[in-house]
Every structure is written in C-alpha cells, then in structure tokens.
Scaffold this active site. Sequence first.
Site, mmCIF file in Angstrom:
data_model
loop_
_atom_site.group_PDB
_atom_site.id
_atom_site.type_symbol
_atom_site.label_atom_id
_atom_site.label_comp_id
_atom_site.label_asym_id
_atom_site.label_seq_id
_atom_site.Cartn_x
_atom_site.Cartn_y
_atom_site.Cartn_z
ATOM 1 N N GLY A 104 51.503 62.125 19.600
ATOM 2 C CA GLY A 104 51.383 61.600 18.242
ATOM 3 C C GLY A 104 52.121 62.499 17.258
ATOM 4 O O GLY A 104 52.204 63.718 17.456
ATOM 5 N N ASN A 146 44.416 65.659 4.137
ATOM 6 C CA ASN A 146 43.243 64.864 4.517
ATOM 7 C C ASN A 146 42.102 65.076 3.540
ATOM 8 O O ASN A 146 41.009 64.568 3.747
ATOM 9 C CB ASN A 146 42.779 65.190 5.937
ATOM 10 C CG ASN A 146 42.126 66.542 6.036
ATOM 11 O OD1 ASN A 146 42.569 67.494 5.392
ATOM 12 N ND2 ASN A 146 41.081 66.652 6.831
ATOM 13 N N ASP A 201 42.234 69.366 8.610
ATOM 14 C CA ASP A 201 42.313 68.948 10.026
ATOM 15 C C ASP A 201 42.792 70.101 10.890
ATOM 16 O O ASP A 201 42.345 70.288 12.028
ATOM 17 C CB ASP A 201 43.338 67.815 10.198
ATOM 18 C CG ASP A 201 42.791 66.475 9.749
ATOM 19 O OD1 ASP A 201 41.566 66.325 9.697
ATOM 20 O OD2 ASP A 201 43.612 65.587 9.456
ATOM 21 N N SER A 207 31.901 59.937 7.929
ATOM 22 C CA SER A 207 31.850 60.844 6.775
ATOM 23 C C SER A 207 30.713 60.518 5.794
ATOM 24 O O SER A 207 30.012 61.437 5.354
ATOM 25 C CB SER A 207 33.188 60.846 6.045
ATOM 26 O OG SER A 207 34.196 61.316 6.891
ATOM 27 N N LYS A 230 47.708 59.648 5.175
ATOM 28 C CA LYS A 230 47.734 61.093 4.872
ATOM 29 C C LYS A 230 49.059 61.584 4.304
ATOM 30 O O LYS A 230 49.082 62.554 3.554
ATOM 31 C CB LYS A 230 47.413 61.888 6.143
ATOM 32 C CG LYS A 230 45.985 61.726 6.571
ATOM 33 C CD LYS A 230 45.675 62.498 7.818
ATOM 34 C CE LYS A 230 44.253 62.200 8.261
ATOM 35 N NZ LYS A 230 43.865 62.883 9.457
HETATM 36 N N1 NAP Z 1 38.284 64.024 14.767
HETATM 37 C C1 NAP Z 1 38.743 64.123 13.541
HETATM 38 O O1 NAP Z 1 38.201 64.814 12.687
HETATM 39 C C2 NAP Z 1 40.008 63.410 13.189
HETATM 40 C C3 NAP Z 1 40.736 63.798 12.069
HETATM 41 C C4 NAP Z 1 41.934 63.142 11.804
HETATM 42 C C5 NAP Z 1 42.367 62.098 12.613
HETATM 43 N N2 NAP Z 1 41.618 61.734 13.685
HETATM 44 C C6 NAP Z 1 42.074 60.640 14.578
HETATM 45 O O2 NAP Z 1 43.416 60.869 14.955
HETATM 46 C C7 NAP Z 1 44.097 59.631 15.100
HETATM 47 C C8 NAP Z 1 45.385 59.643 14.284
HETATM 48 O O3 NAP Z 1 45.107 59.791 12.901
HETATM 49 P P1 NAP Z 1 46.292 60.092 11.863
HETATM 50 O O4 NAP Z 1 45.648 60.256 10.552
HETATM 51 O O5 NAP Z 1 47.178 61.154 12.391
HETATM 52 O O6 NAP Z 1 47.095 58.699 11.879
HETATM 53 P P2 NAP Z 1 48.632 58.422 11.529
HETATM 54 O O7 NAP Z 1 49.178 59.417 10.585
HETATM 55 O O8 NAP Z 1 48.721 56.989 11.158
HETATM 56 O O9 NAP Z 1 49.393 58.597 12.956
HETATM 57 C C9 NAP Z 1 49.109 57.741 14.017
HETATM 58 C C10 NAP Z 1 49.842 58.201 15.275
HETATM 59 O O10 NAP Z 1 49.385 57.396 16.356
HETATM 60 C C11 NAP Z 1 50.503 56.710 16.949
HETATM 61 N N3 NAP Z 1 50.048 55.386 17.362
HETATM 62 C C12 NAP Z 1 49.291 54.519 16.636
HETATM 63 N N4 NAP Z 1 49.034 53.420 17.360
HETATM 64 C C13 NAP Z 1 49.654 53.582 18.568
HETATM 65 C C14 NAP Z 1 49.754 52.786 19.731
HETATM 66 N N5 NAP Z 1 49.173 51.591 19.822
HETATM 67 N N6 NAP Z 1 50.450 53.276 20.782
HETATM 68 C C15 NAP Z 1 51.037 54.499 20.719
HETATM 69 N N7 NAP Z 1 50.977 55.302 19.632
HETATM 70 C C16 NAP Z 1 50.286 54.853 18.558
HETATM 71 C C17 NAP Z 1 51.569 56.671 15.871
HETATM 72 O O11 NAP Z 1 52.834 56.531 16.498
HETATM 73 P P3 NAP Z 1 54.123 56.015 15.673
HETATM 74 O O12 NAP Z 1 54.688 57.252 15.007
HETATM 75 O O13 NAP Z 1 54.996 55.478 16.712
HETATM 76 O O14 NAP Z 1 53.637 54.998 14.681
HETATM 77 C C18 NAP Z 1 51.352 58.045 15.221
HETATM 78 O O15 NAP Z 1 51.959 59.063 15.985
HETATM 79 C C19 NAP Z 1 43.107 58.545 14.689
HETATM 80 O O16 NAP Z 1 42.509 58.032 15.849
HETATM 81 C C20 NAP Z 1 42.092 59.295 13.845
HETATM 82 O O17 NAP Z 1 40.812 58.682 13.869
HETATM 83 C C21 NAP Z 1 40.466 62.371 13.992
#
Ligand code: NAP
Length: 332
Positions: free
Chosen positions: A189, A138, A154, A70, A117
């Site tokens: 997720g 976000n 998002d 970003s 978030k």
């Molecule tokens: N491309 C983009 O613009 C963009 C935008 C937003 C997010 N993202 C990516 O999306 C991903 C999630 O972001 P978020 O903001 O949604 O995070 P978040 O709210 O913390 O959610 C994380 C999710 O991943 C799961 N998780 C984490 N570690 C894990 C593991 N080792 N094994 C299995 N499941 C696991 C969690 O499961 P539990 O519920 O069991 O904890 C939860 O469902 C990140 O990689 C982020 O970089 C990308």
Amino acid sequence: MVMGERGLMSRILCPKFGGYLTFGTLEEGKVSAPGQPTIDELISLYNFRSIDADTKVFGIIGKPVSHSKSPKLYNRAFKEDGVNGVFVHLLVDDVNKFFDTYSSPDFSGFSCTIPHKEVALARCDEVDPVAKSIGAVNCLIRRPDGKLFGCNTDYVGAISSIEIGLQGSQNGATHTGSPLAGKLFVVIGAGGAGKALAYGAKEKGARVVIANRSYDRARDLAELVGGQALTLAELNSFHPETGMILANTTSIGMQPKIEETPISKEALRNYELVFDAIYTPKITRLLREAQEVGSKIVTGVEMFIGQAYEQYERFTGLPARKQLFRDIMADY
Ligand SMILES: NC(=O)c1ccc[n+]([C@@H]2O[C@H](COP(=O)([O-])OP(=O)(O)OC[C@H]3O[C@@H](n4cnc5c(N)ncnc54)[C@H](OP(=O)(O)O)[C@@H]3O)[C@@H](O)[C@H]2O)c1
C-alpha cells in the site's frame, strides 16, 4: 434533522444547536426514518444527556467511516475525564467542501481516515514536519484563531506496536536501538497509512520495499524513502531473505470482504512478523495465515490504540488513560 448515515450527526448534535427533540429507536433496526440511532447509543455511546451549547464537537472524517471505533473510544474517555466534548462519525465525500461548511470553532478536532488523509493535509494551515514528510495527516486540530493544524499519529502507533511485537514486551525500542534497524520491511500500500509505515520504518533504520496496486504510487513512495518498488503481483515471489517484516496498509481483507488477502500463505514463511493495519476484523485472513506458518503477528487494533493516545492528548490537552483505551478495545 437529516436522514441516513450522513445525517447522523444532526441527530446527535441536536441539543448543542438548540434542537427541541431528536429521535431514538428502542431497538436497533426498528426505525421510522433512515439513520436513527437507538436510545441506548444516544445515551451510552454519545453521552447525549451531557451535550449542551458549549460542547466541543470532534469527529472522524472518512468514506467509508461507519466501521470506525473512534466514537466509542473517545466518548468514553471524555466521560471519564469530564471533558465537555462529543465525537461523531462524519461521512465525507469532499474534504474541501466539508471544511468550508464546518468552519466554526464548535468543530474543534478531527481524525481522518481512508481516503482523505492526503487531501486533508493540503487543506491545513500548518502541518507538523513529520506529517509533511509522510504526506498525510490523520489528526487535525482547529486552533482558537480558526486555523487548522494537521499531524500524523499513525506513524508512532504502528511502528511502536511492531517494535513491541518483535521484542514481545511493552518496551519496543530499547537503549540499544530499534529492533527494526537493518530489517527488510515490506509495506503493501502507498496511501496515507502506507506512507506513515514506510516513513517510520526508514526512520528506525529498516530497508524499505513498497508493493502497491498502482505501481506509480509505489515507485513514488519508494523514491521518497530510498527504497524499492514492487507490483502486487511480484509480492508472492519476493523472498530475497528470511526474517523480513510485512505490513499491509491496504483495505484488502477488510469487512465485508474478509476472505481476501494481499499475499499467498506460502510467501508468508519468509516473514518474521506480519502486521495488518485493518482492525475490522481484528484477525484478518492475512494474520491468520501468518500465524499458521509461524510468524509473529501484530493487529490493527494495536496500531489503533497507539495512534489514538496521541490524538486524544492533542484533542483535550490531557494525558490519555492508556489502560482505559486498552480495556475499551479489548472487546474487538
Ligand atoms: N489500525 C489503525 O489505526 C489504522 C490507521 C489508519 C489506517 N488503517 C487502515 O489502513 C487501510 C488504508 O488506509 P489509508 O488511510 O492509508 O487509505 P488510502 O490512503 O486510501 O490508501 C489505500 C491503499 O490501499 C490500496 N487499495 C485500496 N483498495 C485496494 C484493492 N481493492 N486492491 C489493492 N489495493 C487496494 C490503495 O492502492 P492504490 O494506490 O492502487 O489506490 C492504497 O495503496 C484501511 O484499511 C484503514 O482502515 C488503520
């Protein structure tokens, strides 16, 4: 001057808050104290020479956060558009303490990423109705009266890039409706990004399935969008039909653990399109294997660009230069 990753902002914002000097290294890694940026980063990435007392501060709050592209994107766009702003990484442990501390109007807007978030939503004074339904923000804007407004970009970024990927054109949704309508859409997720994808897919008329490490969270989200919940272990044997859509919204496969994947290659044969929200690396193992079995793929970089357009417009009130954003991200 504060050391380490948490202190980087104090080095960058030095001219805004009346600091006499800051330290920049000539070469990356050759530091005299932890956390020093290079001179090139200060000047080219953070537009350091343009920072003054009136500069508005924007940043991405997260943990981890140093991988985020970003700052690269927004600082370049600020420069091109003549916006007096700077965008920094903000490594944040506790969202509430962060907002208690950085409450001045100088801190004008924030992007928000893993894992904050949902807590950030609760901290907002006002939340956009779509973000409220998703349960995650976000993007946060500090209004002139100091109040925080939260929204979710998002959702639009991810869903529109998947629609484009399905149709193979720059116009994902056509006058005949979304190509997602009627599809079985599997979200891995149930965090912030998972909720955004699940909500968006449902809005577009897809049937939604949620698979998550914590089954309870999958079940709660599935109830919210009228879908089905699975454990991660059930995912490999879940193939009620072909032509499904798969969206990974976990950090499985993200740098540095790039050899991890949330689903077997064999199971990917049932998916017409596979999307991965991760954008470091751009092509994850999940996407590579999806390509190998003949599925279409959409990368997290596409989502990132899509969600950034709207954030930039909310931060600055200016239209996002879409081609510039694509050019900057082309290297990733
Ligand atoms: N491309 C983009 O613009 C963009 C935008 C937003 C997010 N993202 C990516 O999306 C991903 C999630 O972001 P978020 O903001 O949604 O995070 P978040 O709210 O913390 O959610 C994380 C999710 O991943 C799961 N998780 C984490 N570690 C894990 C593991 N080792 N094994 C299995 N499941 C696991 C969690 O499961 P539990 O519920 O069991 O904890 C939860 O469902 C990140 O990689 C982020 O970089 C990308």
